[in-house]
Scaffold this motif. Structure first.
Motif, PDB file in Angstrom:
ATOM      1  N   THR A 143      29.155  46.062  32.055  1.00 51.01           N
ATOM      2  CA  THR A 143      29.859  46.121  33.343  1.00 51.01           C
ATOM      3  C   THR A 143      31.336  45.815  33.156  1.00 51.01           C
ATOM      4  OG1 THR A 143      27.873  45.462  34.544  1.00 51.01           O
ATOM      5  CG2 THR A 143      29.967  45.186  35.688  1.00 51.01           C
ATOM      6  N   ARG A 144      32.183  46.703  33.631  1.00 48.46           N
ATOM      7  CA  ARG A 144      33.637  46.520  33.608  1.00 48.46           C
ATOM      8  C   ARG A 144      34.131  46.570  35.053  1.00 48.46           C
ATOM      9  NH1 ARG A 144      32.557  44.723  29.488  1.00 48.46           N
ATOM     10  NH2 ARG A 144      32.879  45.624  27.451  1.00 48.46           N
ATOM     11  N   TRP A 145      34.444  45.397  35.610  1.00 46.96           N
ATOM     12  CA  TRP A 145      34.916  45.299  36.991  1.00 46.96           C
ATOM     13  C   TRP A 145      36.316  45.884  37.083  1.00 46.96           C
ATOM     14  CZ3 TRP A 145      31.298  44.352  40.374  1.00 46.96           C
ATOM     15  CH2 TRP A 145      30.162  43.650  39.959  1.00 46.96           C
ATOM     16  N   THR A 146      36.561  46.681  38.134  1.00 48.86           N
ATOM     17  CA  THR A 146      37.841  47.391  38.238  1.00 48.86           C
ATOM     18  C   THR A 146      38.625  47.095  39.510  1.00 48.86           C
ATOM     19  OG1 THR A 146      36.722  49.328  39.193  1.00 48.86           O
ATOM     20  CG2 THR A 146      37.024  49.289  36.789  1.00 48.86           C
ATOM     21  N   SER A 148      34.391  46.976  42.863  1.00 47.89           N
ATOM     22  CA  SER A 148      34.197  48.204  42.093  1.00 47.89           C
ATOM     23  C   SER A 148      34.051  47.889  40.619  1.00 47.89           C
ATOM     24  CB  SER A 148      35.395  49.133  42.299  1.00 47.89           C
ATOM     25  OG  SER A 148      35.514  49.467  43.665  1.00 47.89           O
ATOM     26  N   TYR A 149      33.240  48.696  39.982  1.00 45.72           N
ATOM     27  CA  TYR A 149      33.075  48.618  38.536  1.00 45.72           C
ATOM     28  C   TYR A 149      33.042  50.042  38.008  1.00 45.72           C
ATOM     29  CZ  TYR A 149      28.191  49.306  39.895  1.00 45.72           C
ATOM     30  OH  TYR A 149      27.035  49.782  40.456  1.00 45.72           O
ATOM     31  N   ARG A 150      33.264  50.195  36.730  1.00 43.69           N
ATOM     32  CA  ARG A 150      33.249  51.522  36.140  1.00 43.69           C
ATOM     33  C   ARG A 150      31.894  52.166  36.407  1.00 43.69           C
ATOM     34  NH1 ARG A 150      34.815  51.064  30.348  1.00 43.69           N
ATOM     35  NH2 ARG A 150      36.729  50.305  31.282  1.00 43.69           N
ATOM     36  N   GLY A 151      31.902  53.219  37.236  1.00 43.41           N
ATOM     37  CA  GLY A 151      30.672  53.931  37.545  1.00 43.41           C
ATOM     38  C   GLY A 151      30.062  53.621  38.896  1.00 43.41           C
ATOM     39  N   SER A 155      30.051  50.730  42.692  1.00 42.97           N
ATOM     40  CA  SER A 155      30.591  49.597  43.438  1.00 42.97           C
ATOM     41  C   SER A 155      29.453  48.793  44.044  1.00 42.97           C
ATOM     42  CB  SER A 155      31.547  50.056  44.543  1.00 42.97           C
ATOM     43  OG  SER A 155      30.861  50.759  45.545  1.00 42.97           O
TER      44      SER A 155
END
Length: 123
Positions: free
Chosen positions: A68-71, A95-98, A100
């Motif tokens: 998980t990469r939070w954006t 939001s995260y990569r891919g 929310s």
């Protein structure tokens, strides 16, 4: 977000914003606690997340998903949660990569400090 800006989205450096809460200062509102908890997820600060979780609902540990990469964080609505309240809600989209996460979180004061109680997933 620049390398020095706070992950929570406010226009301050991490140290001046959520970093001070992670270091031990008390968040003054439910919204600031929510923002600091989001930043703790970004930084994988499990100790802070556990410390700011209500004792009644706190898990034994936090397991982070390494993929998980939070954006970004968007605060959609707040209810109560100020210095004059004992409870509050914060509705947000993280939001995260891919994808929310859309949640309405509940907060209470315990010993004068704001803590996360639980949340209801929306959408």
């Amino acid at each position: 977000m620049t390398a020095r800006s706070c992950p929570c989205g406010l226009p301050e450096t991490y140290g001046a914003c959520c970093g001070r809460f992670h270091a031990g200062a008390a968040a003054p509102t439910a919204e600031r606690l929510m923002r600091s908890r989001y930043s703790a997820f970004v930084r994988q600060d499990g100790a802070y997340l556990l410390r700011t979780w209500h004792p009644r609902t706190r898990p034994e540990r936090i397991d982070f998903d390494p993929g998980t990469r939070w954006t970004g964080l968007e605060i959609l609505e707040t209810g109560a949660g100020s210095a004059f309240h004992e409870t509050g809600t914060v509705t947000f989209r993280a939001s995260y990569r891919g994808g929310s996460l859309h949640e309405r979180s509940r907060f209470e004061r315990v010993g004068g400090a704001w803590v996360y109680v639980d949340g209801e997933f929306l959408d």
